[in-house]
Write a protein that holds these residues in place. Structure first.
Motif, short mmCIF file in Angstrom:
data_model
loop_
_atom_site.label_atom_id
_atom_site.label_comp_id
_atom_site.label_asym_id
_atom_site.label_seq_id
_atom_site.Cartn_x
_atom_site.Cartn_y
_atom_site.Cartn_z
N ALA A 124 5.54 -9.84 -3.08
CA ALA A 124 6.21 -10.18 -1.82
C ALA A 124 5.51 -9.57 -0.60
O ALA A 124 5.32 -10.27 0.41
CB ALA A 124 7.68 -9.77 -1.88
N PRO A 125 5.10 -8.30 -0.64
CA PRO A 125 4.40 -7.75 0.53
C PRO A 125 3.07 -8.47 0.81
O PRO A 125 2.71 -8.68 1.98
CB PRO A 125 4.16 -6.29 0.16
CG PRO A 125 5.17 -5.98 -0.88
CD PRO A 125 5.37 -7.26 -1.64
N LEU A 126 2.37 -8.86 -0.24
CA LEU A 126 1.12 -9.59 -0.07
C LEU A 126 1.40 -10.94 0.58
O LEU A 126 0.69 -11.36 1.49
CB LEU A 126 0.41 -9.77 -1.42
CG LEU A 126 -0.89 -10.56 -1.40
CD1 LEU A 126 -1.94 -9.89 -0.51
CD2 LEU A 126 -1.42 -10.75 -2.81
N MET A 127 2.46 -11.59 0.14
CA MET A 127 2.83 -12.88 0.72
C MET A 127 3.14 -12.72 2.21
O MET A 127 2.70 -13.52 3.03
CB MET A 127 4.04 -13.46 -0.02
CG MET A 127 4.41 -14.85 0.43
SD MET A 127 5.79 -15.54 -0.50
CE MET A 127 7.15 -14.72 0.32
N GLN A 128 3.86 -11.69 2.58
CA GLN A 128 4.19 -11.46 3.98
C GLN A 128 2.94 -11.17 4.80
O GLN A 128 2.81 -11.62 5.95
CB GLN A 128 5.19 -10.30 4.11
CG GLN A 128 6.57 -10.66 3.62
CD GLN A 128 7.19 -11.78 4.43
OE1 GLN A 128 7.04 -11.86 5.64
NE2 GLN A 128 7.88 -12.67 3.75
N PHE A 129 2.01 -10.43 4.23
CA PHE A 129 0.76 -10.11 4.91
C PHE A 129 -0.05 -11.37 5.18
O PHE A 129 -0.53 -11.59 6.29
CB PHE A 129 -0.04 -9.11 4.08
CG PHE A 129 -1.35 -8.71 4.71
CD1 PHE A 129 -1.37 -7.90 5.83
CD2 PHE A 129 -2.55 -9.16 4.19
CE1 PHE A 129 -2.58 -7.53 6.41
CE2 PHE A 129 -3.75 -8.80 4.76
CZ PHE A 129 -3.76 -7.99 5.88
N VAL A 130 -0.17 -12.22 4.16
CA VAL A 130 -0.91 -13.48 4.31
C VAL A 130 -0.22 -14.35 5.34
O VAL A 130 -0.87 -14.97 6.20
CB VAL A 130 -1.04 -14.20 2.95
CG1 VAL A 130 -1.59 -15.61 3.12
CG2 VAL A 130 -1.93 -13.39 2.00
#
Length: 80
Positions: free
Chosen positions: A55-61
């Motif tokens: 989820a954090p990676l998705m938000q970053f992207v």
């Protein structure tokens, strides 16, 4: 996920290349297109699970894509 996690990290590494003074280089159109595909794949995996490991990676992207659109496609950014 269609891409491996290593491939996803490689895309991010290329998209977030830095100058020696640690300022981030502007994304290219190709970076943007790869990030859009990556975001779609992350959304397929994470869905609505805010506690998912990715989820954090998705938000970053998502943030990288938003910044690119704000700078390069203002009419698209206005729709969101």
């Amino acid at each position: 996920m269609k891409q491996s996690f290593a491939a996803a990290l490689s895309i991010l590494n290329n998209a977030i290349d830095k100058f020696q003074d640690n300022t981030i280089v502007a994304l290219t159109e190709n970076d943007y297109e790869q990030l859009v595909v990556l975001l779609g794949e992350l959304m397929d995996v994470v869905r609505d699970d805010e506690d998912h490991l990715l989820a954090p990676l998705m938000q970053f992207v998502f943030g990288l894509i938003e910044n690119y659109e704000r700078k390069n496609i203002p009419e698209l950014a206005e729709l969101g």
